[in-house]
Motif scaffolding. Sequence first.
Motif, PDB file in Angstrom:
ATOM      1  N   GLY A  97      60.756   7.929  46.066  1.00 31.27           N
ATOM      2  CA  GLY A  97      59.729   8.827  46.594  1.00 31.27           C
ATOM      3  C   GLY A  97      59.246   8.391  47.967  1.00 31.27           C
ATOM      4  N   PHE A  98      58.128   8.988  48.381  1.00 29.08           N
ATOM      5  CA  PHE A  98      57.566   8.682  49.699  1.00 29.08           C
ATOM      6  C   PHE A  98      56.073   8.995  49.687  1.00 29.08           C
ATOM      7  CE2 PHE A  98      56.629   9.552  54.193  1.00 29.08           C
ATOM      8  CZ  PHE A  98      57.238   8.465  54.807  1.00 29.08           C
ATOM      9  N   ASP A  99      55.292   8.076  50.191  1.00 28.22           N
ATOM     10  CA  ASP A  99      53.843   8.238  50.375  1.00 28.22           C
ATOM     11  C   ASP A  99      53.037   8.068  49.098  1.00 28.22           C
ATOM     12  OD1 ASP A  99      51.623   8.413  51.935  1.00 28.22           O
ATOM     13  OD2 ASP A  99      51.644  10.589  52.137  1.00 28.22           O
ATOM     14  N   ASP A 100      53.583   7.369  48.134  1.00 27.38           N
ATOM     15  CA  ASP A 100      52.892   6.839  46.967  1.00 27.38           C
ATOM     16  C   ASP A 100      51.615   7.550  46.530  1.00 27.38           C
ATOM     17  OD1 ASP A 100      52.326   5.203  44.853  1.00 27.38           O
ATOM     18  OD2 ASP A 100      51.542   3.567  46.065  1.00 27.38           O
ATOM     19  N   THR A 101      51.776   8.602  45.723  1.00 32.91           N
ATOM     20  CA  THR A 101      50.604   9.298  45.181  1.00 32.91           C
ATOM     21  C   THR A 101      50.062   8.606  43.936  1.00 32.91           C
ATOM     22  OG1 THR A 101      51.972  10.723  43.794  1.00 32.91           O
ATOM     23  CG2 THR A 101      51.433  11.520  46.012  1.00 32.91           C
ATOM     24  N   GLU A 102      50.760   7.605  43.444  1.00 32.38           N
ATOM     25  CA  GLU A 102      50.417   6.825  42.246  1.00 32.38           C
ATOM     26  C   GLU A 102      50.819   7.525  40.948  1.00 32.38           C
ATOM     27  OE1 GLU A 102      46.363   5.613  42.453  1.00 32.38           O
ATOM     28  OE2 GLU A 102      46.595   4.647  44.394  1.00 32.38           O
ATOM     29  N   TYR A 103      51.133   8.833  41.014  1.00 34.96           N
ATOM     30  CA  TYR A 103      51.612   9.511  39.807  1.00 34.96           C
ATOM     31  C   TYR A 103      52.975   8.975  39.406  1.00 34.96           C
ATOM     32  CZ  TYR A 103      47.869  12.906  40.496  1.00 34.96           C
ATOM     33  OH  TYR A 103      46.641  13.496  40.650  1.00 34.96           O
ATOM     34  N   GLY A 104      53.722   8.474  40.393  1.00 28.55           N
ATOM     35  CA  GLY A 104      55.040   7.954  40.107  1.00 28.55           C
ATOM     36  C   GLY A 104      55.034   6.788  39.141  1.00 28.55           C
ATOM     37  N   SER A 105      53.938   6.048  39.101  1.00 28.43           N
ATOM     38  CA  SER A 105      53.858   4.908  38.176  1.00 28.43           C
ATOM     39  C   SER A 105      53.778   5.371  36.727  1.00 28.43           C
ATOM     40  CB  SER A 105      52.642   4.042  38.506  1.00 28.43           C
ATOM     41  OG  SER A 105      51.434   4.769  38.291  1.00 28.43           O
ATOM     42  N   LEU A 106      53.483   6.664  36.513  1.00 27.16           N
ATOM     43  CA  LEU A 106      53.331   7.201  35.159  1.00 27.16           C
ATOM     44  C   LEU A 106      54.607   7.846  34.639  1.00 27.16           C
ATOM     45  CD1 LEU A 106      49.844   8.916  35.631  1.00 27.16           C
ATOM     46  CD2 LEU A 106      50.329   6.592  34.834  1.00 27.16           C
ATOM     47  N   SER A 107      55.635   7.985  35.487  1.00 27.04           N
ATOM     48  CA  SER A 107      56.864   8.654  35.076  1.00 27.04           C
ATOM     49  C   SER A 107      57.779   7.683  34.329  1.00 27.04           C
ATOM     50  CB  SER A 107      57.592   9.216  36.297  1.00 27.04           C
ATOM     51  OG  SER A 107      58.049   8.162  37.129  1.00 27.04           O
ATOM     52  N   THR A 108      58.822   8.233  33.707  1.00 28.84           N
ATOM     53  CA  THR A 108      59.828   7.418  33.022  1.00 28.84           C
ATOM     54  C   THR A 108      61.212   7.822  33.522  1.00 28.84           C
ATOM     55  OG1 THR A 108      58.454   7.285  31.026  1.00 28.84           O
ATOM     56  CG2 THR A 108      60.772   6.718  30.811  1.00 28.84           C
ATOM     57  N   PRO A 109      61.901   6.937  34.227  1.00 29.14           N
ATOM     58  CA  PRO A 109      61.454   5.610  34.655  1.00 29.14           C
ATOM     59  C   PRO A 109      60.399   5.721  35.754  1.00 29.14           C
ATOM     60  CG  PRO A 109      63.537   6.132  35.688  1.00 29.14           C
ATOM     61  CD  PRO A 109      63.266   7.240  34.714  1.00 29.14           C
ATOM     62  N   ALA A 110      59.629   4.657  35.947  1.00 25.67           N
ATOM     63  CA  ALA A 110      58.595   4.663  36.986  1.00 25.67           C
ATOM     64  C   ALA A 110      59.252   4.828  38.354  1.00 25.67           C
ATOM     65  CB  ALA A 110      57.794   3.365  36.934  1.00 25.67           C
ATOM     66  N   LEU A 111      58.615   5.615  39.214  1.00 23.55           N
ATOM     67  CA  LEU A 111      59.213   6.002  40.494  1.00 23.55           C
ATOM     68  C   LEU A 111      59.042   4.934  41.573  1.00 23.55           C
ATOM     69  CD1 LEU A 111      60.540   8.334  42.153  1.00 23.55           C
ATOM     70  CD2 LEU A 111      58.208   9.029  42.773  1.00 23.55           C
ATOM     71  N   THR A 112      60.147   4.514  42.137  1.00 22.51           N
ATOM     72  CA  THR A 112      60.121   3.670  43.329  1.00 22.51           C
ATOM     73  C   THR A 112      59.705   4.555  44.499  1.00 22.51           C
ATOM     74  OG1 THR A 112      61.848   2.214  42.502  1.00 22.51           O
ATOM     75  CG2 THR A 112      61.525   2.266  44.880  1.00 22.51           C
ATOM     76  N   THR A 113      58.867   4.048  45.390  1.00 22.51           N
ATOM     77  CA  THR A 113      58.362   4.888  46.470  1.00 22.51           C
ATOM     78  C   THR A 113      57.979   4.047  47.679  1.00 22.51           C
ATOM     79  OG1 THR A 113      56.781   6.673  46.982  1.00 22.51           O
ATOM     80  CG2 THR A 113      55.958   4.822  45.673  1.00 22.51           C
ATOM     81  N   VAL A 114      57.581   4.728  48.752  1.00 18.56           N
ATOM     82  CA  VAL A 114      57.127   4.062  49.972  1.00 18.56           C
ATOM     83  C   VAL A 114      55.618   4.238  50.079  1.00 18.56           C
ATOM     84  CG1 VAL A 114      57.257   3.998  52.489  1.00 18.56           C
ATOM     85  CG2 VAL A 114      59.322   4.447  51.144  1.00 18.56           C
ATOM     86  N   HIS A 115      54.907   3.127  50.123  1.00 14.24           N
ATOM     87  CA  HIS A 115      53.446   3.144  50.245  1.00 14.24           C
ATOM     88  C   HIS A 115      53.064   2.925  51.702  1.00 14.24           C
ATOM     89  CE1 HIS A 115      49.251   2.381  48.908  1.00 14.24           C
ATOM     90  NE2 HIS A 115      49.235   1.555  49.948  1.00 14.24           N
ATOM     91  N   ILE A 116      52.231   3.814  52.237  1.00 16.71           N
ATOM     92  CA  ILE A 116      51.830   3.732  53.650  1.00 16.71           C
ATOM     93  C   ILE A 116      50.321   3.608  53.745  1.00 16.71           C
ATOM     94  CG2 ILE A 116      51.950   4.832  55.912  1.00 16.71           C
ATOM     95  CD1 ILE A 116      54.259   6.545  54.776  1.00 16.71           C
ATOM     96  N   ASP A 117      49.856   2.578  54.410  1.00 20.68           N
ATOM     97  CA  ASP A 117      48.429   2.406  54.672  1.00 20.68           C
ATOM     98  C   ASP A 117      48.189   2.729  56.143  1.00 20.68           C
ATOM     99  OD1 ASP A 117      45.815   1.662  55.073  1.00 20.68           O
ATOM    100  OD2 ASP A 117      45.957  -0.152  53.859  1.00 20.68           O
ATOM    101  N   ALA A 118      47.565   3.883  56.386  1.00 22.64           N
ATOM    102  CA  ALA A 118      47.367   4.360  57.763  1.00 22.64           C
ATOM    103  C   ALA A 118      45.939   4.189  58.241  1.00 22.64           C
ATOM    104  CB  ALA A 118      47.774   5.831  57.863  1.00 22.64           C
ATOM    105  N   GLU A 119      45.162   3.314  57.582  1.00 22.16           N
ATOM    106  CA  GLU A 119      43.761   3.141  57.982  1.00 22.16           C
ATOM    107  C   GLU A 119      43.639   2.729  59.451  1.00 22.16           C
ATOM    108  OE1 GLU A 119      39.919   0.292  56.998  1.00 22.16           O
ATOM    109  OE2 GLU A 119      41.350   0.728  55.395  1.00 22.16           O
ATOM    110  N   VAL A 120      44.502   1.808  59.883  1.00 20.29           N
ATOM    111  CA  VAL A 120      44.442   1.362  61.277  1.00 20.29           C
ATOM    112  C   VAL A 120      44.759   2.507  62.226  1.00 20.29           C
ATOM    113  CG1 VAL A 120      45.481  -0.159  62.995  1.00 20.29           C
ATOM    114  CG2 VAL A 120      44.947  -1.039  60.727  1.00 20.29           C
ATOM    115  N   LEU A 121      45.701   3.368  61.850  1.00 22.05           N
ATOM    116  CA  LEU A 121      46.017   4.527  62.690  1.00 22.05           C
ATOM    117  C   LEU A 121      44.800   5.434  62.841  1.00 22.05           C
ATOM    118  CD1 LEU A 121      49.587   5.523  61.427  1.00 22.05           C
ATOM    119  CD2 LEU A 121      48.970   4.393  63.579  1.00 22.05           C
TER     120      LEU A 121
END
Length: 311
Positions: free
Chosen positions: A258-282
């Motif tokens: 996946g992309f942009d980690d909505t956290e719902y992916g952790s609830l799927s089977t199998p759990a979804l690998t994804t890209v987590h982006i922290d844009a606070e500094v931006l």
Amino acid sequence: MGRSGRVTLSDVAKASGVSRATVSFVLNDDARQTISVATRERVVEAARELGYVPHGIARALREGSSRIVVLIVDRGIEGNFSRSYVRGLDEELTEHDHVLLVRHGPAAPGATRKILDAVVPRAVLRLGEAYLHGPGPAGPDEQDWESGFAANAALQIGFLAERGHTRIAMALPDHEFPLTEARLGFAREAARRLGIACPESFVVPRPREAGAAAVEAFLAAHPEVSALAGFDDDIALRSLTALRDLGLRVPQDVAVIGFDDTEYGSLSTPALTTVHIDAEVLGRIAARDALGIDTQGLAPVRGQVVDRASV
């Protein structure tokens, strides 16, 4: 003190023994009103002791918009990137005594214009503005490939390539999102840099049955594809569900990221690998740019792959 916990004009008026209007005249330094020095000092002292702070929106409107910054968030930019960006933007603006107004799309024709005409903001920002029309003929600069949106988009392709996937497909939404072309451009350039095949792309629509049919048709036409990179977590989860409905194993038969980690992916089977982006500094950089403040010491943070079980 007011029931809400925030000190109001009425609280200051009561403490200083004058009318609410007089407090407003004094604190706004209204030159048109003749108020004695003693009364002014009493009001100012009461406001200081009570910790009175003028309401941000009201003050912004009173000052003719100089303290309002509007952020337009287009449809489809609603994951952790958006949330963290808004958080950083809001906190930085607050630190500099400004107000953030977020406008989520899509909007009715002319609706945004009416808002802008009403508040005449200090600045108008659009989330992802630099990428909304694709990478452009020159593409993103190397800094963007190091820690910008290009780097984050490339993380998907790189992570799959590291695990031996050289034939990858981009799974896209069934309606146009502003950043679709940019994402495709970054994925293709990332693949070129890695020396693997240019990613194919296809749409994974709603409802569930349509998504499964689309994935089945695509894989039948492209049996060499071993991994799907979702435009976002939503599309990746649609793809994962479709693969399971088709009797295919994830990640043994087809990997999904996946992309942009909505956290719902952790609830799927199998759990979804994804890209987590922290844009606070931006967000903080955007706030300072809008206010004309030096951004020295602030640098974008590159995203990270959340390695779960779907790759």
